[in-house]
Structure formats: structure tokens, C-alpha cells
Design a protein around this motif. Structure first.
Motif, short mmCIF file in Angstrom:
data_model
loop_
_atom_site.label_atom_id
_atom_site.label_comp_id
_atom_site.label_asym_id
_atom_site.label_seq_id
_atom_site.Cartn_x
_atom_site.Cartn_y
_atom_site.Cartn_z
N ALA A 55 80.38 45.30 96.82
CA ALA A 55 82.10 45.18 96.92
C ALA A 55 82.44 43.60 96.64
O ALA A 55 83.43 43.64 96.26
N ALA A 56 81.25 42.79 97.00
CA ALA A 56 81.58 41.36 96.44
C ALA A 56 81.19 40.93 95.32
O ALA A 56 81.06 39.59 94.95
N GLY A 57 81.01 42.15 94.26
CA GLY A 57 80.66 41.74 93.29
C GLY A 57 79.23 41.16 92.57
O GLY A 57 78.91 40.85 91.31
N CYS A 58 78.35 41.46 93.50
CA CYS A 58 77.00 41.25 93.33
C CYS A 58 76.08 42.43 92.72
O CYS A 58 76.45 43.51 92.97
N ASP A 59 75.18 42.01 91.83
CA ASP A 59 74.14 43.00 91.28
C ASP A 59 73.00 43.33 92.29
O ASP A 59 72.51 42.18 92.71
N VAL A 60 72.68 44.34 93.07
CA VAL A 60 71.79 44.58 94.10
C VAL A 60 70.57 45.34 93.53
O VAL A 60 70.55 46.34 92.84
N HIS A 61 69.43 44.79 93.64
CA HIS A 61 68.13 45.34 93.66
C HIS A 61 67.20 45.04 94.66
O HIS A 61 67.19 44.18 95.35
N VAL A 62 66.20 46.07 94.57
CA VAL A 62 65.19 46.31 95.61
C VAL A 62 63.70 46.07 94.92
O VAL A 62 63.69 46.67 94.04
N ASP A 63 62.92 45.26 95.53
CA ASP A 63 61.26 45.19 95.23
C ASP A 63 60.80 46.38 95.80
O ASP A 63 61.21 47.03 96.65
N THR A 64 59.34 46.50 95.40
CA THR A 64 58.61 47.44 95.81
C THR A 64 58.06 47.63 97.36
O THR A 64 57.50 48.40 97.85
N LEU A 65 58.47 46.16 98.15
CA LEU A 65 58.24 46.47 99.37
C LEU A 65 59.61 46.38 100.26
O LEU A 65 59.61 46.12 101.58
N GLY A 66 60.51 46.66 99.54
CA GLY A 66 61.90 46.90 100.03
C GLY A 66 62.77 45.80 100.39
O GLY A 66 63.93 45.67 100.81
N SER A 67 62.15 44.33 100.00
CA SER A 67 63.16 43.43 100.13
C SER A 67 64.36 43.51 99.06
O SER A 67 64.19 43.80 97.99
N MET A 68 65.71 43.19 99.57
CA MET A 68 66.96 43.26 98.94
C MET A 68 67.45 42.18 98.32
O MET A 68 67.14 41.00 99.05
N PHE A 69 67.94 41.96 97.04
CA PHE A 69 68.15 40.96 96.50
C PHE A 69 69.76 41.12 95.96
O PHE A 69 69.76 42.08 94.93
N ALA A 70 70.84 40.30 96.36
CA ALA A 70 72.22 40.66 95.72
C ALA A 70 72.35 39.29 95.09
O ALA A 70 72.57 38.24 95.38
N LEU A 71 72.57 39.54 93.53
CA LEU A 71 72.94 38.49 92.61
C LEU A 71 74.34 38.28 92.50
O LEU A 71 75.19 39.34 91.87
N ARG A 72 74.76 37.19 92.65
CA ARG A 72 76.39 36.54 92.18
C ARG A 72 76.00 35.52 90.81
O ARG A 72 75.28 34.78 91.00
N LYS A 73 76.47 36.28 89.66
CA LYS A 73 76.23 35.26 88.50
C LYS A 73 76.84 33.93 88.54
O LYS A 73 78.05 33.90 89.29
N GLY A 74 76.19 33.06 88.07
CA GLY A 74 76.74 31.85 87.68
C GLY A 74 76.99 31.43 86.34
O GLY A 74 76.82 32.56 85.61
N ARG A 75 77.60 30.14 85.86
CA ARG A 75 77.94 30.00 84.55
C ARG A 75 76.61 29.91 83.68
O ARG A 75 76.66 30.34 82.34
N ASP A 76 75.63 29.28 84.35
CA ASP A 76 74.37 29.26 83.48
C ASP A 76 73.27 30.29 84.12
O ASP A 76 72.50 30.01 85.11
N MET A 77 73.18 31.55 83.39
CA MET A 77 72.43 32.44 83.84
C MET A 77 70.76 32.15 83.48
O MET A 77 70.05 32.91 83.63
N SER A 78 70.62 30.98 82.41
CA SER A 78 69.27 30.63 82.20
C SER A 78 68.46 30.32 83.39
O SER A 78 67.30 30.26 83.20
#
Length: 417
Positions: A55-78
Motif C-alpha cells: 500500500a506504501a508503493g513498495c515491491d515485496v519479495h521473499v527469499d527461500t528462508l522467508g525473509s521479506m524485502f519491501a523495495l521503494r524505488k529511488g532515482r538511481d536504481m543502478s
């Protein structure tokens, strides 16, 4: 690093509300939280967290051990993001703030940036690390330990709880075995907000602890094998009492750790008698041991002294004692540049503060071995944590979140319009 000149503040009421909203997942009658990792209650809070981040605009993904990561994009995605966050699992008698504050404050930072329409130069990623507490599966800080390469993913997936359920089975049961390989999500650096879990800040009237180091930790699983016999007919001199042996080990650990003054601690936290009975001398006991120091040399002395004491106790008690080292985390010394950034943000906001050593282990201690990391502490009432009475104040939580916000703004930068 250049500090971003801004009077931006987080929404204190919103942060406080989310802390209490998530406390209902595993809430206890005494006002604490019982949310063991990968339990039904953990799934509930994970689902809530995923929805809130999306809802805050983050892309959420989960690794194979269940740790969760919610990414908010920045101007420099490199470039890799600035990481922030903590964990959402608790102890069996946990509170509302341990881990949760850092994860929800990270969410509040993202929400505050959204509300202000601020785009950062670097992306920002909120992490919820799996099994930080170690109360269901060993070792503690399991997700971040695998992330930095201390353990393989396969090793962790096979670890079992006391009921014989493996990490892999528990992940599948709540639907949180993700597809991303552990370590896929990279970070430029990582900052974690946490309650102190000790009495120093409150005792000194300081609002912020600028954490510059963390204690090293040694965990052992112990097994004492004596001999079960009748409590009424076995003379005291002929007994091979496992419980009496454990009592001596407990006192030895206390004596050895106390000998190093305030620079070391030692604890026997669990003990289980096999087939206990009122009128049977205990013949077999499983136990755990936790030893800590921020000084690597002292930690080494502690281990050797405890091992020697156990050998002596076993010999004169005529029992067998096995100690298996299940985890070794060396002392942590956080990245100086990041520690200075936290201190600068604290001073700019006008909060009282001091440098401090973390007595507890944290995911950031693991992460600091492969990337720059730092921590921010706020006081907790009477220094109590890992207890349903754990408490902190709204102003202190707000202050910590504001320091986190301004530290992140310094590290991530504000994109030019």
C-alpha cells in the motif's frame, strides 16, 4: 555524506498505532506478544506487513528462508538500496517493541517520504528477517546469518524445533518459502532501530543510544547423562545426579562470567529433565548455555574456562556431560562512518544521546560483516525485554524513528527535481 536540510518528522500517532495494531497478532492476556517464528501468528503479521508495504508503493519479495524485502524505488536504481528494518517474530513471552519497532519505523519512514513527495537518490529497502529471536529454531538471527554466508540455505531448512518440525516444513505450512535465493537482495548499507533491551539509557536520561559495537555470542547445547535411581534408597554418596550436576554448572558459569566484571555475561536459559518423577533421581538433562562479551579475547577465555569447569564437574559427579557449540558470533564493531551519520542526525534533531554497546545480538551485527551497518537504540522501561512487561514510550519511539528517517535521508540522498 551530505546531510539533507529538512525539518521532516515522522507521524508519531501513525507509528504508535501500527505498533499496537500488530501486537494483536499473538497478543497475550498480560499485554505481551507470543509470535514464534513461522507460526500461524507470524503468518498473520507477515501478511499484514506485506499489505502495508504494498500500500506504501513498495515491491515485496521473499527469499527461500522467508525473509521479506519491501523495495521503494529511488532515482538511481543502478545502485543497491539503503536497507532498514528488523524482525517481527518474538520470544514466547515477548513484548510489543523488540524487533517490531525497527520494522514498523522503517515502514513509517517510507510512508513519511511518500506523504512529503520526496524521491530519494538511492532506493530504500525494508527487511523483515526470519527467526531473529532463535526461540523456536537455532541459531538466532537465522535469516541474516544465512544471508551473510555463515550457514547454507539447505542447512537452515533442515534445522528442527523441539517438536521435530523443520524450518522448511514450517515455511511451507505458512506459505512463506519464497522463490528468491538467499542473498539476492543487495544493500549499500543497513540501519536498524531497536529498543535498548537494557537499563542504561533510561538510567542516564538519554533518548538515543548510538550503537558502536555489539557483544560476541557463544551458544551451546548441553546433555548430562547420569543414572536414574530411587530417591529413597540410593545413598547420597552413590548418586549420579544429573540435576545436581547442572546446578554446579550453572554456578560455575555465573562465577566465571562474574569474574570478568561488567564485560561478560553467562546464562543457562533452558533445562529439561527426561522422564521427571518426584521420587526418581534425575538421570538425564538437556540444557542450553549462552555466553557473551564485546571483547573477543574475553569471550575466548570464557569458553575455555567453562569447558574446563564442566570437565571437572562431570568427573567428580561421575556423570557424562556433552557440550556442543551450536553458534559463535564474534563481537561486532559497527561501521564508523554510519555510526557518525546516526550521531549527526541525533545531534541535528536535538536529542540527548550517548555511544553504547549492544548487549543483545541483532541482524545488523551479522550484516556488518559484509556491508556497512549501524544501529539506533531507544530506552525501554526498567531495561526489561524478552518479557510481556516490555515497554517503551511514544515520544522515545518517535525520536528513534526520526533519527532513522534523517539517517536514511543522509545515506540515500534526495533526488534533484
Amino acid at each position: 555524506m551530505t546531510r539533507v536540510a529538512t525539518n521532516l518528522q515522522i507521524d508519531s500517532a501513525r507509528l504508535w498505532g501500527t505498533i499496537h495494531e500488530t501486537a494483536k497478532f499473538g497478543g497475550t492476556p498480560k499485554g505481551g506478544v507470543k509470535r514464534l517464528t513461522l507460526s500461524v501468528e507470524d503468518k498473520q503479521v507477515r501478511d499484514w506487513f506485506r499489505s502495508a508495504c504494498e500500500a506504501a508503493g513498495c515491491d515485496v519479495h521473499v527469499d527461500t528462508l522467508g525473509s521479506m524485502f519491501a523495495l521503494r524505488k529511488g532515482r538511481d536504481m543502478s545502485k543497491p538500496p539503503i536497507g532498514l528494518g528488523s524482525h517481527l517474530d518474538t520470544q514466547p513471552t515477548g513484548g510489543k517493541f523488540d524487533g517490531v519497532l525497527g520494522t514498523l519505523a522503517a515502514l513509517e519512514v517510507v510512508r513519511t517520504l511518500n506523504d512529503a513527495g520526496i524521491e530519494t537518490e538511492l532506493p530504500i529497502c525494508i527487511a523483515n528477517w526470519t527467526n531473529e529471536e532463535g526461540s523456536r529454531f537455532a541459531p538466532a538471527m537465522m535469516g541474516s546469518a544465512a544471508y551473510v554466508g555463515d550457514f547454507t540455505t539447505d542447512d537452515i531448512l533442515l534445522r528442527k524445533d523441539i517438536a521435530g518440525v523443520s524450518v522448511g516444513e514450517a515455511l511451507d505450512s505458512i506459505g512463506y518459502r519464497g522463490e528468491s535465493p538467499v542473498g539476492t537482495q543487495k544493500f549499500t548499507s543497513f540501519v536498524e532501530l531497536h529498543i535498548e533491551q537494557g537499563p542504561i539509557l533510561e538510567a542516564e536520561g538519554k533518548t538515543i543510544g548510538v550503537v558502536d559495537s555489539g557483544q560476541g555470542v557463544l551458544w551451546f547445547d548441553g546433555q548430562i547423562t547420569g543414572f536414574e535411581s530411587h530417591a529413597g534408597s540410593t545413598p547420597m554418596t552413590l548418586r549420579r545426579d544429573a540435576l545436581a550436576t547442572l546446578s554446579e554448572i550453572v554456578l560455575a558459569v555465573e562465577r566465571i562470567a562474574s569474574g570478568f566484571g561488567p564485560k561478560a555475561v553467562g546464562t543457562i536459559g533452558e533445562a529439561v529433565i527426561a522422564s521427571p518423577s518426584r521420587n526418581v533421581i534425575p538421570g538425564e538433562i538437556a540444557f542450553t548455555m549462552d555466553i557473551r562479551s564485546a571483547d573477543a579475547e574475553i569471550l575466548d577465555h570464557l569458553e575455555k574456562a567453562v569447558q574446563a569447569a564442566v570437565v571437572d564437574i562431570a568427573a567428580h559427579r561421575k556423570v557424562e556431560v556433552r557440550l556442543e557449540k551450536v553458534w559463535h558470533k564474534p563481537p561486532t564493531h559497527f561501521d564508523r562512518t554510519l555510526v557518525n551519520a546516526v550521531e549527526a542526525a541525533t545531534e541535528a534533531l536535538g536529542y540527548s544521546h550517548r555511544r553504547i554497546t549492544s548487549g543483545a545480538g541483532h541482524d545488523s551485527c551479522n550484516l556488518n560483516t559484509i556491508m556497512p551497518a549501524a544501529m539506533i537504540f531507544v530506552p525501554c522501561k526498567d531495561g526489561i525485554s524478552h518479557n510481556e512487561l516490555e515497554d517503551s514510550t511514544q515520544p522515545d519511539c518517535t525520536a528513534g524513528a526520526n533519527v532513522l528517517l534523517h539517517t536514511v535521508l543522509t545515506l540515500a540522498g534526495v533526488a534533484a527535481k
